[in-house]
Structure formats: structure tokens, C-alpha cells
Design a protein around this motif. Structure first.
Motif, PDB file in Angstrom:
ATOM      1  N   ILE A 197      37.086  38.674  18.538  1.00 16.18           N
ATOM      2  CA  ILE A 197      37.574  38.764  19.908  1.00 16.18           C
ATOM      3  C   ILE A 197      38.836  39.637  19.878  1.00 16.18           C
ATOM      4  N   ASP A 198      38.783  40.773  20.555  1.00 17.99           N
ATOM      5  CA  ASP A 198      39.943  41.663  20.648  1.00 17.99           C
ATOM      6  C   ASP A 198      40.784  41.262  21.847  1.00 17.99           C
ATOM      7  N   LEU A 199      42.093  41.252  21.655  1.00 18.95           N
ATOM      8  CA  LEU A 199      43.035  40.796  22.669  1.00 18.95           C
ATOM      9  C   LEU A 199      43.988  41.902  23.087  1.00 18.95           C
ATOM     10  N   SER A 200      44.628  41.701  24.229  1.00 24.20           N
ATOM     11  CA  SER A 200      45.618  42.663  24.726  1.00 24.20           C
ATOM     12  C   SER A 200      46.949  41.967  24.975  1.00 24.20           C
ATOM     13  N   PHE A 201      47.424  41.177  24.009  1.00 23.31           N
ATOM     14  CA  PHE A 201      48.714  40.513  24.147  1.00 23.31           C
ATOM     15  C   PHE A 201      49.832  41.498  23.839  1.00 23.31           C
ATOM     16  N   LYS A 202      50.954  41.393  24.567  1.00 27.54           N
ATOM     17  CA  LYS A 202      52.123  42.226  24.262  1.00 27.54           C
ATOM     18  C   LYS A 202      52.731  41.795  22.941  1.00 27.54           C
ATOM     19  N   ASP A 203      52.895  40.489  22.791  1.00 24.30           N
ATOM     20  CA  ASP A 203      53.424  39.930  21.543  1.00 24.30           C
ATOM     21  C   ASP A 203      52.394  38.947  21.017  1.00 24.30           C
ATOM     22  N   GLY A 204      52.060  39.078  19.774  1.00 26.33           N
ATOM     23  CA  GLY A 204      51.103  38.159  19.189  1.00 26.33           C
ATOM     24  C   GLY A 204      49.935  38.907  18.584  1.00 26.33           C
ATOM     25  N   PRO A 205      48.923  38.194  18.217  1.00 27.98           N
ATOM     26  CA  PRO A 205      47.782  38.829  17.545  1.00 27.98           C
ATOM     27  C   PRO A 205      47.012  39.747  18.492  1.00 27.98           C
ATOM     28  N   ASN A 206      46.350  40.752  17.904  1.00 29.77           N
ATOM     29  CA  ASN A 206      45.534  41.639  18.746  1.00 29.77           C
ATOM     30  C   ASN A 206      44.046  41.320  18.605  1.00 29.77           C
ATOM     31  N   TYR A 207      43.714  40.361  17.760  1.00 36.65           N
ATOM     32  CA  TYR A 207      42.335  39.890  17.668  1.00 36.65           C
ATOM     33  C   TYR A 207      42.315  38.557  16.926  1.00 36.65           C
ATOM     34  N   PHE A 208      41.203  37.871  17.056  1.00 36.86           N
ATOM     35  CA  PHE A 208      40.932  36.704  16.225  1.00 36.86           C
ATOM     36  C   PHE A 208      39.428  36.635  16.014  1.00 36.86           C
ATOM     37  N   VAL A 209      39.026  35.862  15.020  1.00 30.69           N
ATOM     38  CA  VAL A 209      37.613  35.749  14.679  1.00 30.69           C
ATOM     39  C   VAL A 209      37.175  34.299  14.878  1.00 30.69           C
ATOM     40  N   VAL A 210      36.069  34.140  15.594  1.00 31.70           N
ATOM     41  CA  VAL A 210      35.487  32.821  15.805  1.00 31.70           C
ATOM     42  C   VAL A 210      34.331  32.675  14.825  1.00 31.70           C
TER      43      VAL A 210
ATOM     44  N   LEU B  61      29.767  38.559  28.536  1.00 32.52           N
ATOM     45  CA  LEU B  61      30.378  37.670  29.516  1.00 32.52           C
ATOM     46  C   LEU B  61      31.854  37.398  29.231  1.00 32.52           C
ATOM     47  N   TRP B  62      32.254  37.429  27.967  1.00 31.21           N
ATOM     48  CA  TRP B  62      33.652  37.178  27.624  1.00 31.21           C
ATOM     49  C   TRP B  62      34.504  38.444  27.737  1.00 31.21           C
ATOM     50  N   ASP B  63      33.862  39.604  27.887  1.00 35.62           N
ATOM     51  CA  ASP B  63      34.607  40.857  28.035  1.00 35.62           C
ATOM     52  C   ASP B  63      35.448  40.798  29.302  1.00 35.62           C
ATOM     53  N   GLY B  64      36.739  41.037  29.175  1.00 31.13           N
ATOM     54  CA  GLY B  64      37.623  41.043  30.327  1.00 31.13           C
ATOM     55  C   GLY B  64      38.081  39.674  30.787  1.00 31.13           C
ATOM     56  N   CYS B  65      37.698  38.628  30.070  1.00 28.76           N
ATOM     57  CA  CYS B  65      38.143  37.282  30.452  1.00 28.76           C
ATOM     58  C   CYS B  65      39.578  37.051  30.000  1.00 28.76           C
ATOM     59  N   ALA B  66      40.228  36.118  30.658  1.00 27.39           N
ATOM     60  CA  ALA B  66      41.605  35.775  30.318  1.00 27.39           C
ATOM     61  C   ALA B  66      41.642  34.878  29.090  1.00 27.39           C
ATOM     62  N   PHE B  67      42.518  35.237  28.174  1.00 24.20           N
ATOM     63  CA  PHE B  67      42.811  34.407  27.007  1.00 24.20           C
ATOM     64  C   PHE B  67      44.301  34.126  27.067  1.00 24.20           C
ATOM     65  N   VAL B  68      44.662  32.861  26.999  1.00 24.20           N
ATOM     66  CA  VAL B  68      46.056  32.471  27.122  1.00 24.20           C
ATOM     67  C   VAL B  68      46.520  31.923  25.782  1.00 24.20           C
ATOM     68  N   MET B  69      47.675  32.419  25.319  1.00 20.29           N
ATOM     69  CA  MET B  69      48.220  31.941  24.055  1.00 20.29           C
ATOM     70  C   MET B  69      49.311  30.914  24.333  1.00 20.29           C
ATOM     71  N   ASN B  70      49.195  29.768  23.679  1.00 20.86           N
ATOM     72  CA  ASN B  70      50.202  28.719  23.775  1.00 20.86           C
ATOM     73  C   ASN B  70      50.845  28.514  22.409  1.00 20.86           C
ATOM     74  N   ALA B  71      52.142  28.430  22.380  1.00 19.59           N
ATOM     75  CA  ALA B  71      52.901  28.117  21.167  1.00 19.59           C
ATOM     76  C   ALA B  71      52.562  29.047  20.006  1.00 19.59           C
ATOM     77  N   MET B  72      52.096  30.231  20.313  1.00 18.82           N
ATOM     78  CA  MET B  72      51.795  31.274  19.319  1.00 18.82           C
ATOM     79  C   MET B  72      50.760  30.855  18.261  1.00 18.82           C
ATOM     80  N   HIS B  73      50.014  29.765  18.533  1.00 13.17           N
ATOM     81  CA  HIS B  73      48.967  29.404  17.572  1.00 13.17           C
ATOM     82  C   HIS B  73      47.725  28.789  18.232  1.00 13.17           C
ATOM     83  N   VAL B  74      47.752  28.599  19.549  1.00 13.86           N
ATOM     84  CA  VAL B  74      46.601  28.055  20.270  1.00 13.86           C
ATOM     85  C   VAL B  74      46.178  29.072  21.324  1.00 13.86           C
ATOM     86  N   ILE B  75      44.902  29.467  21.279  1.00 13.12           N
ATOM     87  CA  ILE B  75      44.386  30.413  22.256  1.00 13.12           C
ATOM     88  C   ILE B  75      43.332  29.715  23.095  1.00 13.12           C
TER      89      ILE B  75
END
Length: 170
Positions: free
Chosen positions: A85-98, A121-135
Motif C-alpha cells: 500500500i503506497d501512502l502520501s503522508f507528509k511525515d511518516g512512512p510512504n508505504y506498508f505491506v499487508v 477499490l482501495w486506490d485513493g482511499c483515506a489512510f489515517v496514521m495514529n501515534a506513528m505506528h497505527v494505520i
């Protein structure tokens, strides 16, 4: 409401009615009121029907699991299955693997998620990062141009599992 839930509720109500009749009539343990035998027959009948329905549901789940496993292997290979999963966070990871569970553990859940990904279906969906370790993910568009993401899941008939799958092993 699922049939088996309704049947279990009927059994519970009949058992409560039997207890109430015993209480009202002053019938002690081991004694039987004439109407209780009829209720006990009803409880036994409903219990039997409930068990039959639960067995049918279990068999249907097994069929879905078998078909899911077969379809995943055919379309996506035997696994292990991982989705980047590729992400567009300003600060934090730019991808993670499920990493998906083994097909022997949760084939239906794995199939639904892989199909959601395959359909974009997940393309363009919102991913929210909490506490820099929970997405957390939600079927909500990150940008307006992605449209109504929840509707896209519904239109693809991939918005939910047919039944939940759990595993203590994964």
C-alpha cells in the motif's frame, strides 16, 4: 435477522415461559405441570431445528472457503500473498505491506481483500496514521476526484465478508 438467531431466541423464550409456569403454579423441582410437557416438546423441536440450521450454515461456510481458496490460487497464485500500500503522508512512512493469512486459515477474508485490491477499490482511499505506528483505512476518498469510495465497494459487491473469519494463529 439470521434464522439461527431467531430460533435460539425462541428456545430461550420457551425456557423462560416454562420457568414462569413452574413459579406461578408452585411446582417444585422434579414435578411437572401438564402444560410443561408441551413446551418442552416445543423447546426440543426448536433446539433440533436450530442445530440443523447451524450445521447447514457450517457446510455453506466450508463450501465458500473451498471456493475462495481455489479462486485465489487460480487468480493470484498459491501465496504467500502480500499487498503493498503506497501512502502520501507528509511525515511518516510512504508505504506498508499487508501480509495475508494462510489460505488454510482464512481463505474467504483473504479473497475478499485481494479482490478489493485487484478492483482498485482501495486506490485513493483515506489512510489515517495514529501515534506513528497505527494505520487505519476507510472507504473514504482522499481527494474528491476519487469519487464515492463506499459506493464503489458496494457496486463491486465487495463491501463485506459473507461471514467473519478469525484465527488465533494469525
Amino acid at each position: 435477522m439470521p434464522v439461527h438467531v431467531e430460533l435460539v431466541q425462541q428456545v430461550t423464550l420457551l425456557k423462560e415461559e416454562i420457568d414462569t409456569v413452574h413459579l406461578i403454579e408452585g411446582i417444585g423441582i422434579g414435578e411437572e405441570h401438564p402444560h410443561v410437557a408441551n413446551h418442552q416438546d416445543n423447546v426440543a423441536d426448536i433446539t433440533s431445528k436450530t442445530n440443523e440450521r447451524l450445521e447447514e450454515v457450517s457446510k455453506l461456510k466450508d463450501v465458500v472457503r473451498t471456493m475462495s481458496k481455489r479462486d485465489i490460487i487460480t487468480k493470484f497464485g498459491p501465496g504467500p500473498h502480500r499487498v503493498r500500500i503506497d501512502l502520501s503522508f507528509k511525515d511518516g512512512p510512504n508505504y506498508f505491506v499487508v501480509e495475508m493469512a494462510s489460505l488454510d486459515l482464512m481463505p474467504h477474508a483473504v479473497e475478499v481483500f485481494l479482490e478489493q485490491v485487484d478492483h482498485g477499490l482501495w486506490d485513493g482511499c483515506a489512510f489515517v496514521m495514529n501515534a506513528m505506528h497505527v494505520i487505519k483505512a476507510a472507504p473514504v476518498a482522499f481527494k474528491p476526484e476519487y469519487g464515492d469510495k463506499a459506493k464503489a465497494f458496494i457496486d463491486a459487491k465487495l463491501e463485506t465478508l459473507s461471514f467473519p473469519e478469525y484465527s488465533d494463529s494469525f
